[in-house]
Design an enzyme around this catalytic site. Sequence first.
Site, PDB file in Angstrom:
ATOM      1  N   GLU A   1       4.808  18.795-104.547  1.00 49.97           N
ATOM      2  CA  GLU A   1       4.081  18.848-103.293  1.00 49.97           C
ATOM      3  C   GLU A   1       4.609  17.730-102.398  1.00 49.97           C
ATOM      4  OE1 GLU A   1       2.271  21.387-102.761  1.00 49.97           O
ATOM      5  OE2 GLU A   1       2.129  22.072-104.846  1.00 49.97           O
TER       6      GLU A   1
ATOM      7  N   ASP B   1       8.124  25.030-105.058  1.00 49.76           N
ATOM      8  CA  ASP B   1       8.713  25.301-106.373  1.00 49.76           C
ATOM      9  C   ASP B   1      10.107  24.699-106.531  1.00 49.76           C
ATOM     10  OD1 ASP B   1       6.559  26.849-107.295  1.00 49.76           O
ATOM     11  OD2 ASP B   1       7.339  28.657-106.345  1.00 49.76           O
TER      12      ASP B   1
END
Length: 342
Positions: free
Chosen positions: A308, A249
Site C-alpha cells: 500500500e 499488487d
Amino acid sequence: MEEGQAQIDIWNYVFGFTSMAVVKCAIELGIPDVLENPMTLSELSSALGCSPSALYRIMRFLIHCGIFKETTNDRTDQIESIVYTQTPLSRLLMRNGANSMTDLLLLESSPVMLAPWHRLSARALANGTSSFQAANGEELWRYAEENPAHSKLIDDGMACMARITVPAILDNHPEIFEGITSLVDVGGGNGTALSILVKSCPWIRGINFDLPHVVSVCPHYDGVEHVGGNMFECVPKADAAFLMRVLHDWNDEECIHILKKCKEAIPTDTGKVIIVEAVVGEEEADKYKHVHLYLDMIMMAHTGTGKERTRKEWEYVLNGAGFNRYNIKHFKSFHSVIEAYL
C-alpha cells in the site's frame, strides 16, 4: 498499570485468529441468513440442524464480538428466554445481502490464503522469497491460473469489494465518469465493477480486461465486452483506463510499466487513468488507518512485491509513468480515487 494491561492485551494476540474462524463458521452454518427474524436457541438450532449446546457457545462468542445481539422474552427457561437478532454488522455476512462481505472473508480465511501468514518472515529476510510462494509453491497469480476454484474465490472476493466501493464512488464523485464514452477496466476480474458503472452510466461502453482464464468464465453484462490479455503487454484502447485494487499488487517499477501501457491506450489530449486504491496517511481517511495497515501486511503475505502506498509513493509511480497531473478524491471508504492525466 502498563504491565497489568499488557497481561490482558497479550491474549488478543495469542487468540487473535479466533474471531475470523468463528465468523467463518457462522457463515458456513448460515446463521446470518437464517436469522432474518428474531429466534430463540431452539428455533435457530432447529433451522440450522445444529447442536443446541454448540450453537449456544458460538452465539455467546459472536454476541460478545458485537456480530449479533440478544434480547429477552418472558419465558421462564433461562436459555429459551434469550432471543437472537441481527445487527448492521451481521447483515454484512449474509450471502445474498446487498453489501455482503462474505465472499471476501471466505477468500481471506481460505487455507491457501492463510498459509502464507506462517511464512511472513520469509518475505522480511534480506534474501527472502514471497511468503505465498514459500507456502503454496507458486506465486499467487500463477497458482490461481492453475487452480480454477481458487481463481473463482479471488474473483468473488474482488466482486464483493466492487459492489460496495463502486456505488460509493458514484454517489460521492459522479463527475469522474462524465464525458467518458469508453472505459477499460484493467484487471477487472469477473466484470462486476464495470457492470455497475455501465448500468449507472449507460453512455459508457465497458471493456473488462483481464487474463484469458479469468474472462473466459465471466458472466454476460449488457454494455460490457470481455477481453483477455496481459496488462504488461498491451491494454485495449478507450477514453479512460480504470484500475481498482490492481497496482497495490506490484512494485513501483511494475506499476510504472502497467501505467505506461494504460497511457498508450488512452487519448493523449483527453485521456485519463482512474485508480482506486488506499492512500496511506491521508487525514481524510484516517479512521481507516488500521485497514490500510492490515492491507499492507496482506500485500506482504500474499504478493511478491506489492504494498500500500502513501501520497508521495503514488506521486513517484505516476510521474515515473509520465502522468504529470493528478488529484486525489476521498469518499466513505478506505479507498481513494486518484485521477491521473497526461
